[in-house]
Design a protein around this motif. Sequence first.
Motif, PDB file in Angstrom:
ATOM      1  N   GLY A  45       0.687  -1.187  -0.049  1.00  9.64           N
ATOM      2  CA  GLY A  45       0.099  -0.055  -0.017  1.00  9.64           C
ATOM      3  C   GLY A  45       0.787   1.414   0.078  1.00  9.64           C
ATOM      4  N   ASP A  46       2.002   1.066   0.129  1.00  7.08           N
ATOM      5  CA  ASP A  46       3.365   2.220   0.013  1.00  7.08           C
ATOM      6  C   ASP A  46       4.491   1.744  -0.211  1.00  7.08           C
ATOM      7  N   ASP A  47       5.276   2.639  -0.654  1.00  6.81           N
ATOM      8  CA  ASP A  47       6.638   2.265  -1.207  1.00  6.81           C
ATOM      9  C   ASP A  47       7.715   2.781  -0.200  1.00  6.81           C
ATOM     10  N   ASP A  48       7.329   3.156   1.005  1.00  7.77           N
ATOM     11  CA  ASP A  48       8.095   3.791   2.041  1.00  7.77           C
ATOM     12  C   ASP A  48       9.573   3.197   2.112  1.00  7.77           C
ATOM     13  N   PHE A  49       9.557   1.809   2.292  1.00  6.24           N
ATOM     14  CA  PHE A  49      11.074   1.328   2.408  1.00  6.24           C
ATOM     15  C   PHE A  49      11.945   1.389   1.087  1.00  6.24           C
ATOM     16  N   ILE A  50      11.403   1.579   0.022  1.00  2.83           N
ATOM     17  CA  ILE A  50      12.359   1.792  -1.197  1.00  2.83           C
ATOM     18  C   ILE A  50      12.604   3.369  -1.264  1.00  2.83           C
ATOM     19  N   ILE A  51      11.631   4.246  -0.825  1.00  3.69           N
ATOM     20  CA  ILE A  51      12.146   5.633  -1.097  1.00  3.69           C
ATOM     21  C   ILE A  51      13.025   6.198   0.364  1.00  3.69           C
ATOM     22  N   PHE A  52      12.552   5.810   1.403  1.00  2.00           N
ATOM     23  CA  PHE A  52      13.089   6.245   2.700  1.00  2.00           C
ATOM     24  C   PHE A  52      14.523   5.644   3.080  1.00  2.00           C
ATOM     25  N   THR A  53      15.572   6.310   3.419  1.00  2.00           N
ATOM     26  CA  THR A  53      16.680   5.634   3.443  1.00  2.00           C
ATOM     27  C   THR A  53      17.050   5.748   5.129  1.00  2.00           C
ATOM     28  N   GLN A  54      16.323   6.563   5.964  1.00  2.00           N
ATOM     29  CA  GLN A  54      16.609   6.559   7.303  1.00  2.00           C
ATOM     30  C   GLN A  54      15.984   5.362   8.027  1.00  2.00           C
ATOM     31  N   PRO A  55      16.733   4.717   8.931  1.00  2.00           N
ATOM     32  CA  PRO A  55      16.136   3.435   9.225  1.00  2.00           C
ATOM     33  C   PRO A  55      15.151   3.699  10.217  1.00  2.00           C
ATOM     34  N   GLN A  56      14.201   2.511   9.826  1.00  2.00           N
ATOM     35  CA  GLN A  56      13.000   2.311  10.669  1.00  2.00           C
ATOM     36  C   GLN A  56      12.532   0.824  10.532  1.00  2.00           C
ATOM     37  N   SER A  57      11.858   0.421  11.387  1.00  2.00           N
ATOM     38  CA  SER A  57      11.448  -0.833  11.516  1.00  2.00           C
ATOM     39  C   SER A  57      10.228  -1.057  10.811  1.00  2.00           C
ATOM     40  N   TYR A  58      10.320  -2.238   9.884  1.00  4.74           N
ATOM     41  CA  TYR A  58       9.053  -2.606   9.378  1.00  4.74           C
ATOM     42  C   TYR A  58       8.483  -3.960   9.629  1.00  4.74           C
ATOM     43  N   THR A  59       8.967  -4.501  10.738  1.00  3.94           N
ATOM     44  CA  THR A  59       8.705  -5.807  11.180  1.00  3.94           C
ATOM     45  C   THR A  59       7.118  -6.011  11.527  1.00  3.94           C
ATOM     46  N   ASN A  60       6.411  -4.975  12.047  1.00  8.02           N
ATOM     47  CA  ASN A  60       5.074  -5.296  12.525  1.00  8.02           C
ATOM     48  C   ASN A  60       4.088  -5.075  11.324  1.00  8.02           C
ATOM     49  N   ASP A  61       4.728  -4.451  10.284  1.00 13.04           N
ATOM     50  CA  ASP A  61       3.559  -4.650   9.304  1.00 13.04           C
ATOM     51  C   ASP A  61       4.018  -5.272   7.885  1.00 13.04           C
ATOM     52  N   TRP A  62       5.167  -5.926   8.208  1.00 15.31           N
ATOM     53  CA  TRP A  62       5.832  -6.401   6.946  1.00 15.31           C
ATOM     54  C   TRP A  62       4.674  -7.428   6.129  1.00 15.31           C
ATOM     55  N   VAL A  63       4.780  -7.181   4.851  1.00 17.85           N
ATOM     56  CA  VAL A  63       4.146  -8.436   3.905  1.00 17.85           C
ATOM     57  C   VAL A  63       5.360  -8.953   3.054  1.00 17.85           C
ATOM     58  N   PRO A  64       5.436 -10.454   3.087  1.00 19.34           N
ATOM     59  CA  PRO A  64       6.543 -10.700   2.332  1.00 19.34           C
ATOM     60  C   PRO A  64       6.472 -10.477   0.799  1.00 19.34           C
TER      61      PRO A  64
ATOM     62  N   LYS B 107      23.481  -6.578  -1.960  1.00 15.28           N
ATOM     63  CA  LYS B 107      23.210  -5.379  -1.145  1.00 15.28           C
ATOM     64  C   LYS B 107      21.996  -4.727  -2.273  1.00 15.28           C
ATOM     65  N   TRP B 108      20.972  -4.240  -1.630  1.00 16.36           N
ATOM     66  CA  TRP B 108      19.978  -3.452  -2.499  1.00 16.36           C
ATOM     67  C   TRP B 108      19.591  -2.208  -1.603  1.00 16.36           C
ATOM     68  N   GLN B 109      19.983  -0.916  -2.029  1.00 19.76           N
ATOM     69  CA  GLN B 109      19.792   0.161  -1.476  1.00 19.76           C
ATOM     70  C   GLN B 109      20.567   0.212   0.053  1.00 19.76           C
ATOM     71  N   ASN B 110      19.825   0.365   0.886  1.00 20.72           N
ATOM     72  CA  ASN B 110      20.510   0.323   2.283  1.00 20.72           C
ATOM     73  C   ASN B 110      19.875  -1.123   3.236  1.00 20.72           C
ATOM     74  N   TYR B 111      20.063  -2.113   2.306  1.00 21.21           N
ATOM     75  CA  TYR B 111      19.444  -3.080   2.887  1.00 21.21           C
ATOM     76  C   TYR B 111      20.593  -4.395   2.517  1.00 21.21           C
ATOM     77  N   LEU B 112      20.719  -5.695   3.023  1.00 18.37           N
ATOM     78  CA  LEU B 112      21.351  -6.630   2.664  1.00 18.37           C
ATOM     79  C   LEU B 112      20.306  -7.780   2.192  1.00 18.37           C
ATOM     80  N   VAL B 113      20.583  -8.443   1.196  1.00 20.64           N
ATOM     81  CA  VAL B 113      19.597  -9.568   0.742  1.00 20.64           C
ATOM     82  C   VAL B 113      20.456 -10.490   0.977  1.00 20.64           C
ATOM     83  N   LEU B 114      19.672 -11.637   1.724  1.00 14.16           N
ATOM     84  CA  LEU B 114      20.182 -12.979   1.903  1.00 14.16           C
ATOM     85  C   LEU B 114      19.482 -14.010   1.409  1.00 14.16           C
ATOM     86  N   HIS B 115      20.105 -14.944   0.787  1.00 16.70           N
ATOM     87  CA  HIS B 115      19.463 -16.113   0.507  1.00 16.70           C
ATOM     88  C   HIS B 115      19.336 -16.975   1.586  1.00 16.70           C
ATOM     89  N   GLU B 116      18.329 -18.010   1.598  1.00 20.84           N
ATOM     90  CA  GLU B 116      18.101 -18.683   2.831  1.00 20.84           C
ATOM     91  C   GLU B 116      19.385 -19.425   3.377  1.00 20.84           C
TER      92      GLU B 116
END
Length: 180
Positions: A28-47, A66-75
């Motif tokens: 319903g938003d793309d906040d985590f793509i646009i905003f680089t300032q750290p904030q938690s997404y756990t509570n409303d995360w949809v895979p 690495k993608w933007q300000n995140y690490l991407v880990l395979h299982e």
Amino acid sequence: MKIYQVFEDYDNYMTVYFDPDEVEDKRGDDDFIIFTQPQSYTNDWVPLELSIKVCDSSPVIPTLSKWQNYLVLHEAAYKILEDMLKSFGEFLPCTYQGAKFYLFNPLTIAEDLDAVVPGSVKRKGNLLSGIAFDENKLKEVPVFRTKESYISIYCTSAFKTVVESEKLDGLLFSTNLTHY
């Protein structure tokens, strides 16, 4: 101990990213793509479904990227790094063609630990041209960010050593901590 800046290995591995339209549809938003300032997404995360593309690289999917300000880990990378990283950010589940991946959102900020050496930050325009960290204040922190450049991810030699010894591919490490 050394501090490194973490980069994606674009030359040898496919590029991992999220399609903004899919993010908008599911979240319903793309906040985590646009905003680089750290904030938690756990509570409303949809895979989300990752996208992976070949740029100038071989068609090889990285186990760690690495993608933007995140690490991407395979299982496989997640199983190795989970215990090391879990106290310093959050893991957000994703998939790619049915395979499990995790987005690691680093929530540890060097300034919050008083780990940026006073007077070390220099800029040329908007680009960070100088920064130094107090390694003693970061010795227990494998991965972190700084308010000076939220999009940059930094790590300690402990993280780099585990990544290399476990042969997790897809990242590059540089002792150049700036944008130059």
